[in-house]
Design an enzyme around this catalytic site. Structure first.
Site, mmCIF file in Angstrom:
data_model
loop_
_atom_site.group_PDB
_atom_site.id
_atom_site.type_symbol
_atom_site.label_atom_id
_atom_site.label_comp_id
_atom_site.label_asym_id
_atom_site.label_seq_id
_atom_site.Cartn_x
_atom_site.Cartn_y
_atom_site.Cartn_z
ATOM 1 N N THR A 294 36.669 50.922 8.275
ATOM 2 C CA THR A 294 35.439 51.355 8.552
ATOM 3 C C THR A 294 35.077 52.724 8.962
ATOM 4 O OG1 THR A 294 35.346 48.801 9.401
ATOM 5 C CG2 THR A 294 33.662 49.697 10.332
ATOM 6 N N LYS B 71 30.169 57.545 18.631
ATOM 7 C CA LYS B 71 31.283 57.184 19.432
ATOM 8 C C LYS B 71 31.795 55.936 18.106
ATOM 9 C CE LYS B 71 29.525 57.778 23.614
ATOM 10 N NZ LYS B 71 28.071 57.786 23.265
#
Ligand code: O7M
Length: 260
Positions: A101, A94
């Site tokens: 990142t 998720k």
């Protein structure tokens, strides 16, 4: 190596379709919560996978299992085992951060062998999920977007009413995410099996161009047949299989109830 993979391998979406066809199954096993009966987690995961694999078209791992197993250690062993059994593997991470990142997260899971990652469209495209789609393209892997989750509070975020920034028209958040899945060329979307009416609505928007994956079957109260009838192509089942007295029989039962 990445270039070779691109030339040789089917896309994630086609790998799933091929697997579903071969196995005559639409069931993806969510291997996260395992029986708490002691023993080595990797071995336990592999045992359940081997037992149930004839009835599955895919495998999904969650943080639940990857955290204690270690990504390049136990998790990779399970991914390799799934591949040897002909099953594509989805990482349920998720992804939900800033672009840089997100890219590193996706790269790591793809390097460990995962065929697709799950990401959250709330973070948007530019400097959000764009880098994830870029790396997926380079490594020939998939990205699946959350569109409407299976839990009770899903309506608070995914179901909220918003206004189209261009037209001012009121819309529901998940319908906008379904449209983004089309324009971003996602490889799948998640809509909870607990909300068949949402599956139907999202299916109408996607028009069969992006497959729907539905978790929330069994333990969360969703019905596998209702989800399939509403338009889900793949049904994700976790505890109802992994914690059953016989995971093999449970997997067979789910497979048979939504045979292609
Ligand atoms: O069948 P369960 O309830 O034991 O497991 C369901 C799995 O699906 C579990 O790994 C959840 O984290 C995941 N899941 C949901 O239950 N609901 C969602 O809306 C989304 C997910 C998810 O992303 O997995 C695809």
């Amino acid at each position: 190596m990445i270039v070779e993979e691109r030339g040789m391998r089917l896309s994630f979406r086609l790998r799933m379709e091929e697997s579903a066809e071969k196995k005559d199954s639409r069931i993806v096993l969510a291997l996260d919560q395992l029986p708490e009966d002691g023993g080595d987690l990797t071995k336990k995961g592999i045992r359940i996978l081997e037992e149930t694999s004839p009835f599955l078209c895919g495998l999904k791992l969650n943080h639940h299992l990857v955290l204690p197993l270690g990504l390049f250690d136990g998790a990779k062993k399970i991914v390799d085992k799934a591949h040897s059994l002909g099953l594509p593997v989805i990482m349920d991470c998720k992804i939900n951060d800033v672009g840089y990142t997100n890219r590193v997260i996706a790269e790591n899971y793809y390097r460990a062998g995962f065929d697709a990652v799950i990401a959250n469209p709330f973070v948007g495209w530019e400097d959000g999920l764009e880098p994830v789609f870029e790396v997926a393209e380079i490594m020939n892997r998939g990205v699946i977007l959350l569109v409407f989750m299976s839990h009770k509070a899903a309506w608070e975020g995914y179901g909220q009413k918003i206004h189209d920034p261009n037209t001012g028209e009121p819309k529901l958040q998940y319908t906008v995410f379904a449209q983004k899945a089309l324009s971003w060329k996602a490889d799948g979307v998640i809509v909870g099996a607990t909300f068949p009416e949402k599956i139907r609505e999202v299916h109408a928007i996607l028009g069969g161009k992006v497959p729907i994956y539905s978790p929330g079957v069994g333990a969360q109260g969703g019905d596998v047949k209702a989800a399939a009838e509403a338009g889900s192509q793949y049904l994700i089942v976790g505890r109802a299989i992994t914690l059953a007295d016989s995971p093999k029989q449970a997997a067979r039962m789910f497979r048979d109830s939504v045979k292609k």
